[in-house]
Design an enzyme around this catalytic site. Sequence first.
Site, mmCIF file in Angstrom:
data_model
loop_
_atom_site.group_PDB
_atom_site.id
_atom_site.type_symbol
_atom_site.label_atom_id
_atom_site.label_comp_id
_atom_site.label_asym_id
_atom_site.label_seq_id
_atom_site.Cartn_x
_atom_site.Cartn_y
_atom_site.Cartn_z
ATOM 1 N N ASP A 71 83.966 0.801 61.356
ATOM 2 C CA ASP A 71 83.569 2.172 61.022
ATOM 3 C C ASP A 71 84.684 2.787 60.196
ATOM 4 O OD1 ASP A 71 81.286 2.207 62.330
ATOM 5 O OD2 ASP A 71 81.877 3.503 63.985
ATOM 6 N N ASP A 109 81.265 3.645 67.564
ATOM 7 C CA ASP A 109 81.536 4.699 68.541
ATOM 8 C C ASP A 109 80.262 5.402 68.979
ATOM 9 O OD1 ASP A 109 80.971 5.898 66.183
ATOM 10 O OD2 ASP A 109 82.857 6.979 65.973
ATOM 11 N N ASP A 123 75.231 2.604 67.692
ATOM 12 C CA ASP A 123 75.957 1.366 67.332
ATOM 13 C C ASP A 123 75.744 0.284 68.387
ATOM 14 O OD1 ASP A 123 77.075 2.278 64.990
ATOM 15 O OD2 ASP A 123 78.755 3.222 66.006
#
Length: 1206
Positions: free
Chosen positions: A465, A784, A788
Amino acid sequence: MTSPAERALPANSPGESREGDFGCTVMDLRKLMELRSGDAIDQIHAHYGGVANLCSRLKTNPVEGLSGNPADLERRKQVFGQNLIPPKKPKTFLELVWEALQDVTLIILEIAAIISLVLSFYRPPGEENEQCGLAVSTPEDEGEAEAGWIEGAAILFSVIIVVLVTAFNDWSKEKQFRGLQNRIEKEQKFSIIRNGHIIQLPVAEIVVGDIAQIKYGDLLPADGILIQGNDLKIDESSLTGESDHVKKSLERDPMLLSGTHVMEGSGRMVVTAVGVNSQTGIIFTLLGASEGEEQEKKKKGKKQGVPENRNKAKTQDGVALEIQPLNSQEGMDNEEKEKKAAKLPKKEKSVLQGKLTRLAVQIGKAGLIMSAITVLILILYFVIDNFVIQRKPWLAECTPIYIQYFVKFFIIGVTVLVVAVPEGLPLAVTISLAYSVKKMMKDNNLVRHLDACETMGNATAICSDKTGTLTMNRMTVIQAYIGDTHYHQIPSPDVLVPKILDLVVNSISINSAYTSKILPPEKEGGLPRQVGNKTECALLGFVTDLKQDYHAVRSEVPEEKLYKVYTFNSVRKSMSTVVEKPGGYRMYSKGASEIILRKCNRILDKKGEAVPFKNKDRDEMVRTVIEPMASDGLRTICIAYRDFSDVEPPWDNENEILTELTCIAVVGIEDPVRPEVPEAIAKCKRAGITVRMVTGDNINTARAIATKCGILTPGDDFLCLEGKEFNRLIRNEKGEVEQEKLDKIWPKLRVLARSSPTDKHTLVKGIIDSTVGEQRQVVAVTGDGTNDGPALKKADVGFAMGIAGTDVAKEASDIILTDDNFTSIVKAVMWGRNVYDSISKFLQFQLTVNVVAVIVAFTGACITQDSPLKAVQMLWVNLIMDTFASLALATEPPTDALLRRRPYGRNKPLISRTMMKNILGHAVYQLAVIFALVFAGEKFFDIDSGRKAPLHSPPSQHYTIVFNTFVLMQLFNEINSRKIHGERNVFAGIFHNLIFCSVVVGTFVCQIFIVEFGGKPFSCTRLTLSQWFWCLFIGIGELLWGQVISTIPTQSLKFLKEAGHGTAKEEITKDAEGLDEIDHAEMELRRGQILWFRGLNRIQTQIKVVKAFHSSLHESIQKPKNQNSIHSFMTHPEFTLCEEGPRTPLLDEQEEENLEKFPKSGTRVLLLDGEVTPYANKNNNAVDCSQVQMGASLADSRLHSLETSV
């Protein structure tokens, strides 16, 4: 909302006096929580007079929460229980001892030892009979003959030691694991309102009556009833198995259950059931933390009486494993097993485990064969020598003595097996992993699944990310476009027209989660603390920088007054809040600039008037404002609003509501790159790991940040794609993902922007499944958000963010980064590689000992009828090389050199050719020395020969020297084994590893004691000083020999083979996917069972093929020459095969197409066992993967071999 008077209603229920003054009992609340939707609402109104009344019965305030008075909290815990599910009792040390005793090899040894003991005490009458011979009877040896029991006792003693060591290791592993669980438990907190303040409370301290603040991404810690909610959607699949998200609202369904995930929206709930009384708790109790006690379980089921509960049926059908275990406090350790079942994508056993299991099975088989042959040869030699050559009669009274010999032979055979079987492997892996996990904790990696640690060492790709991992996740607004002006610094409030200022402040303050706020800094002069969503905090900071107060706006419009909220989710990429105003409604929206601007048809000018905003204006704005902001690495957010008349619009039709907006402002938010990230990414590149950035941000922002981090470097050939473009390139007309198309994209892809969670999952799955390139990829993913979850589960290693991560993400992950920092991932790679190398070092050492000990025992036994190394000595060697060596070699600390080589990947064998060279090279030296000593040692040292010693004869100096030299060579070879890549300096960093030094010194001291004072049990006798020096000298020779070996280039030794390969891709076939974990040893056993069926199938097929062959054999066709195997028929498709029975469906669609390429002249032959191997399979039980590939290419079809999948 209720009035204060209503809240203060006295609790007037009959249960009051009984249940500590609360207006309802535990059972009332439990029954209430079993109801759903309409039934629940009716019950709440009929029985309790609404949610507000229920709150007053529970003596709590829906706005302020509980007072937090300790006495009150304690009373609530006593009446309604604690929010804990008592974990399953850990196994006691004795249970672990019992488990260790189940080891087959140890059982064989115990039996052998007991037989040996019994026989040594048995004094048959014919013992003195000359005919029996062989038994010694010199006067001084009479005492020795009496000591025949010692060997049996010593074997038993060493078995006990091995068992205790194993049990202790298991016990400490379990203890460590529980410590880890407790740590995870303590870290899990939840937002609770007490005394009007929102506090983060450890989940175990939540009590009935608490008011909990719930938001997107939470895992609910207890059952409760909704008091107020905005657009709340819950994923209840962990309880009900239904994958659709359930909408929750006060009117339709206010029941919230523990263990379910908040997928959208926010709200507040009053906690009504905790711990074992919550729905998940009831299920866990039914599953039974006390597994063995069926009766008790049934009683509990009746006691708890769970009427019309959907879950009960499920649990009793035994399908309870669908229930995804709750996190931590809900008894995390008592459901590791369920967790395995609940993890939907079945992961294969970790890469290392797979390789190790296969290797252990191979070595075990070889050891078994060797030991069987040893025993056979010894018995045959004895029988032939005595009864055929010497022609002695078999006398009845001599039978016990002969049996004693046979037992001795049997013990020798078993010891060969004990030494051959590398039972130290699992121990080495456990120690290495446990040690690494403990150390990784210091490097901010909280490992949830042990095997993730070593899988990380093989990682070839990391999909990261952006926000919070590569950047600091401390967002600030640094540019703004308001009223036709682009401000590169934050403007002063005087510059803005009051109307615009007012709109900006209201829009930001109201249209953001009320849990997001800015608190004063912890230290003087520090930065203000951001709590909640960081993007919203940046916007609230912007309001503060404009010298305005968002608290005032929020207290004017409290959360209860919000008319409708469309919360942010990955599909909308925006958030909107509707408030009532005189004469209608006003909706504030904010979101990704290009998405919101597309929905705007007006914009505020300098004077604050709304002017039309056309497509060309929008394009102009994107070019002059948004792209420049994005190329500075800023995230752009657009703020807009829309007014509605007093006629209520259709709120559920989002597309109609979210149009015709008026743009107020566009702001640029900076999230600076973490200073340590560029260096970490450079390390990854050096280590052969590709870092890809997957983000929801605008592509220009993403590209700018990726360049700052070093993911993109000028001159590289790379791709940056947006989610839409990515999907267009990888999907076919039907919208399905095609692996071939994806294989063209991912190798060059470095940045995927504006991506949805599905894109992330598709990319991860595509990279893992891809077969392009010389090795298969092992992918790590960071995430997070709740969405996901699928990608984290699919990845080989999932990293969740410890600070910013939602509970759902943590639940799906393998490792939690407690500091949310990318550098911690690099540390994890280093530790992972270290585990892999430690195991390889241990293997190199162990296999050398194995090879030497087995050959020595085998040849010694065959030539001299007695193994030069006795059973007890072998067990001591086993203890050195298993337990102690695994301790010493598995705790080597990692070095930076680990990051200067490429990853091993999935298919790299455990034992490389260099290691094979070391193993064989050292084995040659050791064997030469041992044989020289056994057959010529007595001349060299001028002592009595120990060969052909009769039964019960005393230990000889000769064989003591052999044993001593053997052990000392192992000790020095342990130092050689510290390096596995052919390095010359084997002492590098040896003093950094205290465990290694102490093990080597400790073993040496023990060896001195054994030789000098071991006596009869160890078959040792004292040695002189010069003999000791010779032994030491030969041992040190190992180090010199190591240098000789490392000068031989590995390339020149073409005959060396690698061993311990990973599973080839073809072998993980459809059949295996059904298994929870593909256990290779188990698969080996199952193959054996299936061989019988296959034999029958073969015969049937051959009969059919022969018939077919007869029926369609034309003169023109010459009989193919080599048709001893039915496989060859696949390459001659002209033969027809008539089959009445149903065909075995072994082909998937692509294979059907491939087979259509065959000539149509005859039907294709479908072999019953699905084999396409081009030649008769030699061992009939495991197909060599190259053979499978060859077969497949010959038949022009990609048939999977059923044999490998069995």
